[in-house]
Design a protein around this motif. Structure first.
Motif, PDB file in Angstrom:
ATOM      1  N   ASP A 103      79.068  26.897  51.561  1.00 12.82           N
ATOM      2  CA  ASP A 103      77.857  26.906  50.736  1.00 12.82           C
ATOM      3  C   ASP A 103      78.154  26.354  49.345  1.00 12.82           C
ATOM      4  N   ILE A 104      79.314  26.688  48.822  1.00  9.56           N
ATOM      5  CA  ILE A 104      79.681  26.213  47.491  1.00  9.56           C
ATOM      6  C   ILE A 104      79.911  24.706  47.519  1.00  9.56           C
ATOM      7  N   VAL A 105      80.511  24.207  48.594  1.00  5.51           N
ATOM      8  CA  VAL A 105      80.680  22.758  48.754  1.00  5.51           C
ATOM      9  C   VAL A 105      79.316  22.080  48.814  1.00  5.51           C
ATOM     10  N   ARG A 106      78.394  22.647  49.580  1.00  5.27           N
ATOM     11  CA  ARG A 106      77.051  22.062  49.704  1.00  5.27           C
ATOM     12  C   ARG A 106      76.361  22.014  48.335  1.00  5.27           C
ATOM     13  N   ALA A 107      76.456  23.089  47.562  1.00  5.29           N
ATOM     14  CA  ALA A 107      75.849  23.123  46.238  1.00  5.29           C
ATOM     15  C   ALA A 107      76.536  22.141  45.289  1.00  5.29           C
ATOM     16  N   ALA A 108      77.864  22.032  45.370  1.00  8.34           N
ATOM     17  CA  ALA A 108      78.593  21.086  44.521  1.00  8.34           C
ATOM     18  C   ALA A 108      78.170  19.647  44.837  1.00  8.34           C
ATOM     19  N   ARG A 109      77.952  19.346  46.091  1.00  9.15           N
ATOM     20  CA  ARG A 109      77.479  17.997  46.449  1.00  9.15           C
ATOM     21  C   ARG A 109      76.124  17.706  45.824  1.00  9.15           C
ATOM     22  N   ILE A 110      75.245  18.703  45.797  1.00 10.31           N
ATOM     23  CA  ILE A 110      73.935  18.521  45.152  1.00 10.31           C
ATOM     24  C   ILE A 110      74.141  18.230  43.668  1.00 10.31           C
ATOM     25  N   LEU A 111      74.993  18.991  43.016  1.00 14.68           N
ATOM     26  CA  LEU A 111      75.265  18.780  41.592  1.00 14.68           C
ATOM     27  C   LEU A 111      75.833  17.400  41.307  1.00 14.68           C
ATOM     28  N   LEU A 112      76.689  16.933  42.194  1.00 15.04           N
ATOM     29  CA  LEU A 112      77.375  15.657  41.964  1.00 15.04           C
ATOM     30  C   LEU A 112      76.619  14.453  42.510  1.00 15.04           C
ATOM     31  N   ASP A 113      75.424  14.670  42.998  1.00 15.13           N
ATOM     32  CA  ASP A 113      74.598  13.570  43.488  1.00 15.13           C
ATOM     33  C   ASP A 113      74.018  12.813  42.287  1.00 15.13           C
ATOM     34  N   PRO A 114      74.348  11.533  42.135  1.00 19.84           N
ATOM     35  CA  PRO A 114      73.830  10.783  40.980  1.00 19.84           C
ATOM     36  C   PRO A 114      72.310  10.682  40.961  1.00 19.84           C
ATOM     37  N   ASN A 115      71.660  10.968  42.083  1.00 20.46           N
ATOM     38  CA  ASN A 115      70.194  10.897  42.135  1.00 20.46           C
ATOM     39  C   ASN A 115      69.528  12.165  41.623  1.00 20.46           C
ATOM     40  N   ASP A 116      70.308  13.110  41.087  1.00 23.17           N
ATOM     41  CA  ASP A 116      69.804  14.310  40.428  1.00 23.17           C
ATOM     42  C   ASP A 116      68.849  15.118  41.306  1.00 23.17           C
ATOM     43  N   ASN A 117      69.424  15.922  42.163  1.00 23.60           N
ATOM     44  CA  ASN A 117      68.661  16.809  43.043  1.00 23.60           C
ATOM     45  C   ASN A 117      68.654  18.238  42.530  1.00 23.60           C
ATOM     46  N   LEU A 118      68.726  18.453  41.248  1.00 18.05           N
ATOM     47  CA  LEU A 118      68.855  19.807  40.721  1.00 18.05           C
ATOM     48  C   LEU A 118      67.705  20.721  41.114  1.00 18.05           C
TER      49      LEU A 118
END
Length: 159
Positions: A103-118
């Motif tokens: 789950d933490i990996v999945r959330a980190a991927r969202i954070l590091l997505d340059p398309n800003d999925n916050l």
């Protein structure tokens, strides 16, 4: 992972599992990540810096940090300012204080997505079944009154 002291800390097994999962996906800056435990105030803490190159590519010029301490009830994140202080802290994972490393990996991927999925954050976390027995380190914290039995069992699932 580095620790503020040399002895194993009660939550190191969990921190190591989270960092290993992030490292396997090349998301971790291990040299800037650490755990701490202050027995006087009974606080376990995990601080994880995400890969600085990926953080910069996602618009976090000074880095991105994941935070966990057992008194806050879950994972949080914060973008760093110059000098490593955090601009703000926001929820990363909700629903369980001891979220699965995936789950933490999945959330980190969202954070590091340059398309800003916050807007997709925080995500709901899942947890492992609690351990039947509590590790000696966590039992000592439990005996001192620094953690509830449920959290000690949740953390002990990562031995």
């Amino acid at each position: 992972m580095t620790s503020c002291r040399r002895d194993p800390l009660p939550h190191d097994s969990y921190a190591n599992a989270v960092m290993a999962a992030l490292n396997a996906e090349s998301l971790l800056s291990a040299a800037d990540s650490w755990t701490a435990y202050d027995g006087e105030i009974m606080m376990m803490e995990i601080v994880i810096a995400l890969d600085p190159d990926r953080a910069r590519a996602a618009g976090y010029d000074h880095g991105l940090t994941l935070l966990w301490n057992h008194t806050r009830g879950g994972w949080e994140y914060g973008p760093a300012q110059h000098g490593r202080q955090l601009q703000y802290v926001a929820d990363l994972i909700t629903g369980t204080p001891v979220a699965e490393p995936t789950d933490i990996v999945r959330a980190a991927r969202i954070l590091l997505d340059p398309n800003d999925n916050l807007t997709a954050l925080p995500i709901a976390g899942t947890s492992r079944p609690p351990a039947q027995t509590i590790t000696p380190l966590l039992q000592a914290v439990l005996d001192e009154g620094g953690v509830e039995e449920g959290l000690a069992r949740d953390l002990s699932a990562y031995t």
